[in-house]
Design a protein around this motif. Sequence first.
Motif, mmCIF file in Angstrom:
data_model
loop_
_atom_site.group_PDB
_atom_site.id
_atom_site.type_symbol
_atom_site.label_atom_id
_atom_site.label_comp_id
_atom_site.label_asym_id
_atom_site.label_seq_id
_atom_site.Cartn_x
_atom_site.Cartn_y
_atom_site.Cartn_z
ATOM 1 N N GLY A 8 -79.808 -72.294 11.441
ATOM 2 C CA GLY A 8 -78.754 -72.935 12.209
ATOM 3 C C GLY A 8 -79.186 -74.188 12.936
ATOM 4 N N LEU A 9 -80.096 -74.951 12.346
ATOM 5 C CA LEU A 9 -80.660 -76.119 13.018
ATOM 6 C C LEU A 9 -79.633 -77.250 13.080
ATOM 7 C CD1 LEU A 9 -83.614 -75.898 13.907
ATOM 8 C CD2 LEU A 9 -84.193 -77.565 12.157
ATOM 9 N N THR A 10 -79.349 -77.693 14.293
ATOM 10 C CA THR A 10 -78.468 -78.842 14.503
ATOM 11 C C THR A 10 -79.187 -79.822 15.415
ATOM 12 O OG1 THR A 10 -76.462 -77.504 14.255
ATOM 13 C CG2 THR A 10 -76.222 -79.637 15.357
ATOM 14 N N VAL A 11 -79.294 -81.081 14.944
ATOM 15 C CA VAL A 11 -80.056 -82.113 15.652
ATOM 16 C C VAL A 11 -79.267 -83.412 15.608
ATOM 17 C CG1 VAL A 11 -82.270 -83.305 15.844
ATOM 18 C CG2 VAL A 11 -82.171 -81.045 14.774
ATOM 19 N N GLY A 12 -79.239 -84.126 16.719
ATOM 20 C CA GLY A 12 -78.570 -85.422 16.751
ATOM 21 C C GLY A 12 -79.152 -86.303 17.825
ATOM 22 N N TYR A 13 -78.669 -87.539 17.851
ATOM 23 C CA TYR A 13 -79.186 -88.523 18.803
ATOM 24 C C TYR A 13 -78.107 -89.030 19.743
ATOM 25 C CZ TYR A 13 -83.142 -88.579 15.568
ATOM 26 O OH TYR A 13 -84.207 -88.216 14.777
ATOM 27 N N GLY A 14 -77.037 -88.267 19.901
ATOM 28 C CA GLY A 14 -76.001 -88.665 20.841
ATOM 29 C C GLY A 14 -74.602 -88.588 20.288
ATOM 30 N N GLY A 15 -74.429 -88.885 18.998
ATOM 31 C CA GLY A 15 -73.108 -88.816 18.395
ATOM 32 C C GLY A 15 -72.995 -87.609 17.491
ATOM 33 N N ILE A 19 -78.612 -83.564 11.530
ATOM 34 C CA ILE A 19 -78.838 -82.293 10.844
ATOM 35 C C ILE A 19 -77.803 -81.315 11.381
ATOM 36 C CG2 ILE A 19 -80.442 -80.376 10.479
ATOM 37 C CD1 ILE A 19 -81.345 -82.889 9.092
ATOM 38 N N ASP A 20 -77.089 -80.650 10.479
ATOM 39 C CA ASP A 20 -75.946 -79.849 10.906
ATOM 40 C C ASP A 20 -76.048 -78.417 10.393
ATOM 41 O OD1 ASP A 20 -73.536 -79.114 11.984
ATOM 42 O OD2 ASP A 20 -72.309 -80.192 10.540
ATOM 43 N N ALA A 21 -76.396 -77.475 11.290
ATOM 44 C CA ALA A 21 -76.435 -76.035 10.995
ATOM 45 C C ALA A 21 -77.255 -75.728 9.743
ATOM 46 C CB ALA A 21 -75.015 -75.489 10.857
ATOM 47 N N LEU A 22 -78.434 -76.298 9.683
ATOM 48 C CA LEU A 22 -79.264 -76.199 8.478
ATOM 49 C C LEU A 22 -80.133 -74.953 8.508
ATOM 50 C CD1 LEU A 22 -81.049 -79.056 6.682
ATOM 51 C CD2 LEU A 22 -82.441 -77.101 7.386
ATOM 52 N N ASP A 23 -80.180 -74.248 7.381
ATOM 53 C CA ASP A 23 -81.070 -73.110 7.174
ATOM 54 C C ASP A 23 -82.092 -73.491 6.101
ATOM 55 O OD1 ASP A 23 -79.550 -71.591 8.943
ATOM 56 O OD2 ASP A 23 -78.348 -70.697 7.346
ATOM 57 N N LEU A 24 -83.348 -73.135 6.350
ATOM 58 C CA LEU A 24 -84.404 -73.426 5.379
ATOM 59 C C LEU A 24 -85.511 -72.402 5.551
ATOM 60 C CD1 LEU A 24 -85.478 -75.446 3.223
ATOM 61 C CD2 LEU A 24 -86.589 -76.683 5.090
ATOM 62 N N ASP A 25 -86.000 -71.882 4.428
ATOM 63 C CA ASP A 25 -87.085 -70.905 4.458
ATOM 64 C C ASP A 25 -88.112 -71.291 3.404
ATOM 65 O OD1 ASP A 25 -88.661 -68.466 4.036
ATOM 66 O OD2 ASP A 25 -87.189 -67.517 5.331
ATOM 67 N N ILE A 26 -89.355 -71.499 3.821
ATOM 68 C CA ILE A 26 -90.418 -71.925 2.918
ATOM 69 C C ILE A 26 -91.466 -70.827 2.836
ATOM 70 C CG2 ILE A 26 -92.174 -73.671 2.463
ATOM 71 C CD1 ILE A 26 -90.500 -75.628 4.063
ATOM 72 N N PRO A 54 -85.310 -82.982 20.290
ATOM 73 C CA PRO A 54 -84.792 -81.687 20.726
ATOM 74 C C PRO A 54 -83.696 -81.164 19.803
ATOM 75 C CG PRO A 54 -83.882 -83.448 22.072
ATOM 76 C CD PRO A 54 -84.897 -84.085 21.178
ATOM 77 N N LEU A 55 -83.575 -79.852 19.776
ATOM 78 C CA LEU A 55 -82.507 -79.206 19.013
ATOM 79 C C LEU A 55 -81.246 -79.095 19.857
ATOM 80 C CD1 LEU A 55 -84.400 -76.143 17.467
ATOM 81 C CD2 LEU A 55 -84.285 -78.495 16.623
ATOM 82 N N ARG A 56 -80.107 -79.199 19.204
ATOM 83 C CA ARG A 56 -78.857 -78.824 19.857
ATOM 84 C C ARG A 56 -78.638 -77.314 19.719
ATOM 85 N NH1 ARG A 56 -74.527 -83.578 18.044
ATOM 86 N NH2 ARG A 56 -75.683 -85.332 18.981
ATOM 87 N N THR A 57 -78.879 -76.824 18.528
ATOM 88 C CA THR A 57 -78.806 -75.375 18.286
ATOM 89 C C THR A 57 -79.858 -75.028 17.244
ATOM 90 O OG1 THR A 57 -77.204 -75.565 16.467
ATOM 91 C CG2 THR A 57 -76.312 -75.339 18.697
ATOM 92 N N GLY A 58 -80.161 -73.736 17.141
ATOM 93 C CA GLY A 58 -81.008 -73.267 16.064
ATOM 94 C C GLY A 58 -82.324 -72.672 16.527
ATOM 95 N N ARG A 59 -83.064 -72.193 15.549
ATOM 96 C CA ARG A 59 -84.331 -71.501 15.791
ATOM 97 C C ARG A 59 -85.331 -71.927 14.730
ATOM 98 N NH1 ARG A 59 -86.528 -66.865 13.516
ATOM 99 N NH2 ARG A 59 -87.998 -65.703 14.830
ATOM 100 N N ILE A 60 -86.602 -72.075 15.128
ATOM 101 C CA ILE A 60 -87.693 -72.429 14.224
ATOM 102 C C ILE A 60 -88.790 -71.381 14.367
ATOM 103 C CG2 ILE A 60 -89.449 -74.151 13.648
ATOM 104 C CD1 ILE A 60 -87.571 -76.230 15.002
ATOM 105 N N ALA A 61 -89.308 -70.900 13.229
ATOM 106 C CA ALA A 61 -90.373 -69.891 13.270
ATOM 107 C C ALA A 61 -91.486 -70.294 12.315
ATOM 108 C CB ALA A 61 -89.829 -68.517 12.882
ATOM 109 N N LEU A 62 -92.731 -70.077 12.746
ATOM 110 C CA LEU A 62 -93.919 -70.330 11.937
ATOM 111 C C LEU A 62 -94.614 -68.999 11.718
ATOM 112 C CD1 LEU A 62 -95.828 -72.581 10.728
ATOM 113 C CD2 LEU A 62 -97.104 -72.403 12.879
ATOM 114 N N HIS A 63 -94.634 -68.532 10.476
ATOM 115 C CA HIS A 63 -95.196 -67.223 10.143
ATOM 116 C C HIS A 63 -94.632 -66.142 11.071
ATOM 117 C CE1 HIS A 63 -98.104 -68.521 7.089
ATOM 118 N NE2 HIS A 63 -98.216 -69.617 7.811
#
Length: 237
Positions: A8-15, A19-26, A54-63
Amino acid sequence: MSALACEGLTVGYGGAPVIDALDLDIAEGAVVALLGANGAGKTTLLRALTGLVPLRTGRIALHGRDLTAESTEDRVRSGLALVPEGRSVVVELTVDENLRLGGLWRHRRKALDAAAEDMYALFPALDRRRRAPGHTLSGGERQMLALARALLARPRVLLLDEPSLGLAPKATAQLLGVLRATAARTGLTVLLAEQNVTGALSVADRGVVLSLGAVAADRPAADLAADPALRHAYLGF
């Protein structure tokens, strides 16, 4: 096993979000090509993963470890490394001094010496120029040095932003070949953001295509390279 995951990664610079509600698993040990046109969100995603934006929403995990609230420094110490676009070399320092910056906090002196020699074996062009000032290096040598410095820190997951930008085809092939061989030998996980689609897919296990900050395709690299409709729609060839 998942090496790097975001939900659920959402990232922006003001507007509007970049990145909008992105899911990714590697998966651990995978080499993933992150592809897309300029403005698709590749650099923003890498910077978000490392805590530089900074994130607006979402979670990041490493291992499996939640990095969302951690600083960039703590993420690096956990094993996440970024080689940014632009061949970040300190031009006043020598090749050897630049290289050793990658291991100052992780290695004792004797171990640092050994790790540096490992990098020189991996990049013979740097070995021949270890006493040369950074400003005298070619573009390809600077990119090799940036990659070697990141590898010296022994990351668990390596993020690269356009490592082939501005390089001659021979230098690009050499750099990507070293990256693929290192990942295969050590189990390093790699997320490679590239405009050089053909080169990136040739060394990747999987390709992820971004379009307007969302995942437009996520497929094995060979399948992605062989799909003309997808290539024409998103990758421009």
